[in-house]
Design an enzyme around this catalytic site. Structure first.
Site, short mmCIF file in Angstrom:
data_model
loop_
_atom_site.label_atom_id
_atom_site.label_comp_id
_atom_site.label_asym_id
_atom_site.label_seq_id
_atom_site.Cartn_x
_atom_site.Cartn_y
_atom_site.Cartn_z
N SER A 146 0.81 -1.22 0.00
CA SER A 146 0.00 0.00 0.00
C SER A 146 0.84 1.27 0.00
O SER A 146 1.96 1.31 0.53
CB SER A 146 -0.88 -0.07 1.25
OG SER A 146 -1.23 1.20 1.66
N ARG A 181 0.06 8.22 -8.59
CA ARG A 181 0.37 6.83 -8.95
C ARG A 181 0.81 6.65 -10.40
O ARG A 181 1.71 5.87 -10.69
CB ARG A 181 -0.88 5.96 -8.73
CG ARG A 181 -1.07 5.64 -7.30
CD ARG A 181 -2.27 4.77 -7.08
NE ARG A 181 -2.51 4.73 -5.65
CZ ARG A 181 -3.54 4.18 -5.07
NH1 ARG A 181 -4.47 3.60 -5.81
NH2 ARG A 181 -3.68 4.18 -3.77
N SER A 287 -11.51 5.29 -3.98
CA SER A 287 -12.42 4.24 -4.44
C SER A 287 -13.44 3.93 -3.36
O SER A 287 -14.64 3.81 -3.63
CB SER A 287 -11.66 2.97 -4.80
OG SER A 287 -12.60 1.96 -5.06
C1 LIG Z 1 -5.19 -4.77 -2.81
C2 LIG Z 1 -6.11 -3.58 -2.95
C3 LIG Z 1 -6.03 -2.53 -2.05
C4 LIG Z 1 -6.87 -1.44 -2.17
N1 LIG Z 1 -6.77 -0.41 -1.28
C5 LIG Z 1 -7.62 0.63 -1.38
C6 LIG Z 1 -7.58 1.70 -0.44
O1 LIG Z 1 -6.77 1.69 0.48
N2 LIG Z 1 -8.47 2.71 -0.58
C7 LIG Z 1 -9.38 2.74 -1.60
O2 LIG Z 1 -10.17 3.67 -1.68
N3 LIG Z 1 -9.43 1.74 -2.51
C8 LIG Z 1 -8.59 0.70 -2.43
N4 LIG Z 1 -8.64 -0.30 -3.36
C9 LIG Z 1 -9.70 -0.27 -4.38
C10 LIG Z 1 -10.99 -0.73 -3.74
O3 LIG Z 1 -10.72 -1.70 -2.76
C11 LIG Z 1 -11.94 -1.33 -4.76
O4 LIG Z 1 -12.10 -0.45 -5.84
C12 LIG Z 1 -13.29 -1.56 -4.10
O5 LIG Z 1 -13.16 -2.46 -3.03
C13 LIG Z 1 -14.30 -2.09 -5.09
O6 LIG Z 1 -15.48 -2.36 -4.37
P1 LIG Z 1 -16.79 -2.81 -5.12
O7 LIG Z 1 -17.81 -3.01 -4.05
O8 LIG Z 1 -17.10 -1.90 -6.24
O9 LIG Z 1 -16.39 -4.21 -5.77
P2 LIG Z 1 -15.83 -5.53 -5.06
O10 LIG Z 1 -15.47 -5.29 -3.65
O11 LIG Z 1 -14.81 -6.07 -5.99
O12 LIG Z 1 -17.10 -6.47 -5.04
C14 LIG Z 1 -17.64 -6.96 -6.23
C15 LIG Z 1 -18.47 -8.17 -5.89
O13 LIG Z 1 -19.23 -8.54 -7.03
C16 LIG Z 1 -19.16 -9.95 -7.17
N5 LIG Z 1 -19.39 -10.30 -8.59
C17 LIG Z 1 -18.59 -10.07 -9.64
N6 LIG Z 1 -19.13 -10.57 -10.76
C18 LIG Z 1 -20.30 -11.13 -10.41
C19 LIG Z 1 -21.34 -11.81 -11.12
N7 LIG Z 1 -21.28 -12.04 -12.43
N8 LIG Z 1 -22.41 -12.26 -10.42
C20 LIG Z 1 -22.51 -12.05 -9.07
N9 LIG Z 1 -21.57 -11.41 -8.35
C21 LIG Z 1 -20.48 -10.96 -9.01
C22 LIG Z 1 -17.76 -10.32 -6.70
O14 LIG Z 1 -17.70 -11.66 -6.34
C23 LIG Z 1 -17.61 -9.38 -5.50
O15 LIG Z 1 -18.13 -9.95 -4.35
C24 LIG Z 1 -7.80 -1.40 -3.24
C25 LIG Z 1 -7.90 -2.46 -4.14
C26 LIG Z 1 -7.06 -3.54 -4.01
C27 LIG Z 1 -7.16 -4.67 -5.00
#
Ligand SMILES: Cc1cc2nc3c(=O)[nH]c(=O)nc-3n(C[C@H](O)[C@H](O)[C@H](O)COP(=O)(O)OP(=O)(O)OC[C@H]3O[C@@H](n4cnc5c(N)ncnc54)[C@H](O)[C@@H]3O)c2cc1C
Length: 478
Positions: A146, A181, A287
């Site tokens: 991070s 970044r 994010s």
């Molecule tokens: C290692 C890492 C560290 C990070 N650190 C930070 C940070 O410190 N601060 C920050 O702001 N952001 C950070 N980010 C970015 C942030 O974590 C992500 O952008 C955010 O968690 C995305 O959340 P979301 O709810 O949109 O999607 P996700 O949390 O990815 O959830 C998506 C969900 O949809 C489900 N899904 C996908 N396709 C389907 C389907 N076809 N049918 C049913 N379900 C499905 C998946 O299984 C998952 O459960 C980080 C990302 C990573 C990878």
């Protein structure tokens, strides 16, 4: 903090501490709080969890309005319709389209692609964020180190003429190790690929915390450093860590308006799956801000939409049966294909193509070849062979079912990158290294057609913030 105030720290590109955190477990604690809320509402009978169901496609009523989804249970392989007046897509990013990624293996972009193939628009696919400090792990995703490590005083360096060279501090005196970044990733790219400075033959630079007081660092970064130690066998308190850039975040996503509504009436989107908060770049921490704010907005908009609708969905009038049969047929046909192509190797080729030609640095010839390769990969899907014939937990079949969707989303990303003849945030063209606001201060919008993706541009709303030139020297411009 112990005083009950919110702890704030630096992230890349910030000139003052602005990111709330809870040691290195911020994400975990957010998930824990959300999970507790789900349990609370579930206990009251207000929420029903449907786990292990994978979204396959939306269904529509006679007037083209959203009327439900078709999903498959990933264990029993049962295909079922879920009727409803509205849905919020919260299916995350698309890191798996790029092999070298920090994302979870579930971040495939498949769900977004399926919505796009049923009429939703997709924006700014070409804006892909590479995180500068990731650690390659054998056969798995990359481990993210991070930005908070640099926020706490970690320094990036490599060897030059037998001396430690702190190139970020030299190139970005204003930000030092915490430049934005995209700039930091391209600076590391320049050192590794253009200046050919490697570490013991590895394409990496050092991220170093060995000069920092261990007791203090253990409190603020202990979890992530322990994970690094565990996974690599190297003690980060004694030896600098070897890192390199990896695909991390998609700024692009489903088109939404300020109510989080997509271009399909009744379908909303929130989180990384939508495009609207980060433009061409994303600041660390933003994010989760977008997930929380967008999620709340989407929920409120959904209620407003549902209350304004008088559609009454029921299975009989919707003629769901043929759609369910069609979906079953797709899987059966896929299972019975007798070609020679291995779906996992096709994904590997797609990932290499995206990393090498639609990655951190792009140019016209490479992008043209990338699009051609993507088209070739889609054609090769007709010759797949699924070696697993089982009707229970058939991961290979589900994977193969989603491969076309990943390939089509990759097509949108690569074509958008080819068309954007400028450099901006997460999209860097070595043949057009400067921003061209006159032509490209625009949002790229794509829709899926029978001939592939079709594109147009939308104006960016600059009423509140006037675009200003970037102050830092672009590492790859000289
Ligand atoms: C290692 C890492 C560290 C990070 N650190 C930070 C940070 O410190 N601060 C920050 O702001 N952001 C950070 N980010 C970015 C942030 O974590 C992500 O952008 C955010 O968690 C995305 O959340 P979301 O709810 O949109 O999607 P996700 O949390 O990815 O959830 C998506 C969900 O949809 C489900 N899904 C996908 N396709 C389907 C389907 N076809 N049918 C049913 N379900 C499905 C998946 O299984 C998952 O459960 C980080 C990302 C990573 C990878």
């Amino acid at each position: 903090t112990p005083e009950g105030r919110i702890s704030l720290r630096f992230e890349g590109g910030s000139s003052h501490p602005r990111t709330a955190f809870a040691q290195t477990a911020t994400g975990f604690l957010i998930l824990k709080a959300l999970h507790e809320q789900i349990l609370r509402f579930e206990a009251k009978g207000m929420v029903k969890r449907m786990e292990y169901w994978e979204f396959l496609r939306p269904i529509f009523d006679g007037q083209g309005r959203f009327a439900g989804i078709i999903a498959i249970h990933r264990h029993t392989m049962e295909i079922q319709a879920f009727l409803g007046k509205s849905v919020v897509m919260a299916t995350g990013g698309l890191g798996r389209i790029y092999g070298t990624s920090t994302n979870s293996l579930l971040s495939t972009g498949i769900a977004a692609s399926r919505m796009v193939q049923h009429g939703a628009y997709f924006c700014n696919g070409e804006f892909i964020q590479f995180h500068p400090t990731a650690v390659p792990l054998k056969g798995a995703k990359m481990l993210l180190l991070s930005e908070s490590i640099r926020g706490e005083g970690g320094r990036v360096w490599t060897w030059r003429d037998g001396k430690k060279w702190y190139f970020l501090e030299e190139w970005f005196p204003e930000y030092g190790n915490l430049a934005p970044r995209d700039m930091t990733s391209r600076a590391i790219f320049k050192v590794i690929h253009q200046m050919s400075i490697h570490l013991e033959g590895q394409e990496a630079v050092y991220l170093d915390i060995t000069h920092l007081p261990r007791k203090k660092i253990e409190i603020s970064l202990g979890d992530i450093l322990q994970k690094y130690h565990h996974l690599t066998g190297q003690d980060p308190y004694q030896n600098p860590m070897k890192v390199r850039p990896a695909m991390h975040y998609s700024m692009g996503g489903l088109w939404v308006d300020e109510k989080q509504a997509t271009s399909i009436p009744g379908v909303f989107a929130a989180g990384e799956v939508e495009f609207q908060y980060h433009g061409a770049n994303r600041l660390g921490g933003n994010s989760l801000m977008a997930c929380l704010f967008g999620g709340k907005e989407a929920g409120l908009s959904l209620v407003e939409w549902v209350e304004g609708q008088e559609i009454k969905n029921n299975l009989a009038s919707m003629e769901i049966h043929p759609i369910l049969e069609e979906e079953k047929k797709i899987l059966e046909e896929l299972k019975n294909r007798e070609g020679r192509e291995n779906p996992y190797l096709i994904l590997k080729e797609l990932q290499e193509n995206m990393m090498n030609k639609v990655g951190l640095v792009r140019e016209k010839e490479g992008l043209i070849k990338a699009v051609e390769k993507i088209q070739e990969l889609e054609e090769r899907l007709y010759h797949l062979r699924i070696c697993d014939p089982s009707d229970f937990c058939n991961e290979t079949l589900l994977f193969a079912r989603g491969l076309k969707d990943m390939i089509r989303l990759a097509h949108i990303i690569a074509k958008g990158a080819l068309m954007r003849e400028e450099s901006r945030g997460g999209h860097f063209r070595s043949d057009f290294p400067h921003r061209r606001d006159g032509k490209f201060l625009k949002t790229t919008v794509a829709k899926w057609t029978e001939e592939g993706p079709a594109f147009w541009y939308e104006e960016v709303d600059t009423r509140w913030i006037e675009p200003a030139p970037r102050k830092h020297q672009e590492p790859l411009a000289s």
